[in-house]
Design a protein around this motif. Structure first.
Motif, PDB file in Angstrom:
ATOM      1  N   PHE A  77      70.928  25.566  56.056  1.00 30.34           N
ATOM      2  CA  PHE A  77      71.899  26.487  55.472  1.00 30.34           C
ATOM      3  C   PHE A  77      71.278  27.057  54.198  1.00 30.34           C
ATOM      4  N   LYS A  79      70.251  31.201  52.098  1.00 32.07           N
ATOM      5  CA  LYS A  79      70.343  32.660  52.160  1.00 32.07           C
ATOM      6  C   LYS A  79      69.197  33.286  51.363  1.00 32.07           C
ATOM      7  N   GLY A  80      68.963  34.558  51.610  1.00 32.62           N
ATOM      8  CA  GLY A  80      67.935  35.282  50.862  1.00 32.62           C
ATOM      9  C   GLY A  80      66.544  34.706  51.043  1.00 32.62           C
ATOM     10  N   ALA A  83      66.228  31.355  52.846  1.00 32.06           N
ATOM     11  CA  ALA A  83      66.346  31.435  54.309  1.00 32.06           C
ATOM     12  C   ALA A  83      65.005  31.829  54.922  1.00 32.06           C
ATOM     13  N   THR A  84      64.340  32.798  54.286  1.00 27.22           N
ATOM     14  CA  THR A  84      63.015  33.238  54.746  1.00 27.22           C
ATOM     15  C   THR A  84      62.019  32.078  54.667  1.00 27.22           C
ATOM     16  N   GLY A  95      70.787  29.802  58.698  1.00 22.22           N
ATOM     17  CA  GLY A  95      71.946  30.683  58.593  1.00 22.22           C
ATOM     18  C   GLY A  95      72.862  30.281  57.466  1.00 22.22           C
ATOM     19  N   GLY A  96      74.060  30.848  57.509  1.00 21.64           N
ATOM     20  CA  GLY A  96      75.049  30.577  56.468  1.00 21.64           C
ATOM     21  C   GLY A  96      76.431  30.495  57.054  1.00 21.64           C
ATOM     22  N   GLU A  97      77.339  31.225  56.423  1.00 22.93           N
ATOM     23  CA  GLU A  97      78.755  31.186  56.785  1.00 22.93           C
ATOM     24  C   GLU A  97      79.015  31.488  58.255  1.00 22.93           C
ATOM     25  N   GLU A  98      78.193  32.358  58.849  1.00 19.04           N
ATOM     26  CA  GLU A  98      78.420  32.769  60.248  1.00 19.04           C
ATOM     27  C   GLU A  98      78.285  31.604  61.235  1.00 19.04           C
ATOM     28  N   MET A 120      74.737  26.423  48.879  1.00 23.48           N
ATOM     29  CA  MET A 120      75.403  26.549  50.188  1.00 23.48           C
ATOM     30  C   MET A 120      76.321  25.373  50.496  1.00 23.48           C
TER      31      MET A 120
END
Length: 230
Positions: A77, A79-80, A83-84, A95-98, A120
């Protein structure tokens, strides 16, 4: 409990009255692992801790020198940039919230370990009721809540295992596969034991390692002489 013929035969190779040296115990475990698949070898450590007390809880992680022999799928979990970074390190899912409805509503659990960046954890916390019971909730002590997602993913892929007390104050950890050499299993076992001995809570009174047993998935338990471990 009725045991199968193969288990009964394997059990004959184990002297129940004997406490084995580590090397001898591993030799016996390899002999008793006769299933048609590559059985996992596990260590079961009964401690003198009382997990009802917060100051006697044990939880941590250690990288086994020869890995676990298992291919581990990691969900991160993040982002930005993080995540990469996780994708570049080889995490299978990022991923995240999805991902919340996919896990919560669709029962998606195609992963073995969950890592999260601290920012997260608000999102991941909403999955506590489903991840917690499966032992998948990220935790800073286990190194799975971290900004260094590259290190977390690399360590897990290299054979990092988590250890923690269960409700009966026993720690259960895989230390490899029956196909591993005796030396590899012994190295992994000692790495785990060293970590658990270092994690001994200062408030534990009396004997810390009450019993240590190694076993394969389908085989009988082989007890190790704890006096030679500490």
């Amino acid at each position: 409990m009725k045991r199968g013929k193969r288990y009964v035969e394997a059990a004959k190779l184990v002297d129940r009255a004997n406490l084995y040296d580590t090397a001898d115990a591993i030799t016996v475990v390899k002999k008793t692992a006769g299933a048609k698949f590559d059985e996992t070898v596990e260590a079961h450590i009964r401690t003198g801790c009382d997990g009802r007390h917060a100051d006697q809880q044990i939880r941590g992680a250690v990288v086994l020198p020869h890995g676990t022999g298992k291919t581990v799928k990691i969900l991160v979990f993040a982002k930005g940039d993080k995540a990469t970074e996780a994708e570049a390190a080889g995490a299978e899912f990022v991923g995240g919230e999805e991902l919340i409805p996919k896990i919560q509503n669709e029962g998606w659990f195609d992963f073995d370990v969950v890592v999260a960046t601290p920012d997260m954890m608000g999102v991941v916390g909403r999955l506590g009721r489903v991840l917690g019971p499966k032992g998948l909730m990220p935790n800073p002590k286990a190194g799975t809540v971290t900004m260094d997602v590259t290190k977390a993913v690399n360590d897990i892929k290299a054979g990092k295992v988590e250890y923690r007390l269960d409700k009966t104050n026993i720690i259960h950890v895989p230390i490899g596969k029956a196909s591993f050499s005796e030396e590899q299993l012994a190295d992994n076992f000692h790495a785990l034991l060293d970590a658990i001995i270092k994690a001994k809570p200062s408030t534990v009174k009396g004997q810390y390692l009450k019993s240590v047993t190694v076993t394969s998935t389908m085989g009988p338990g082989v007890r190790i002489n704890t006096a030679k471990l500490v």
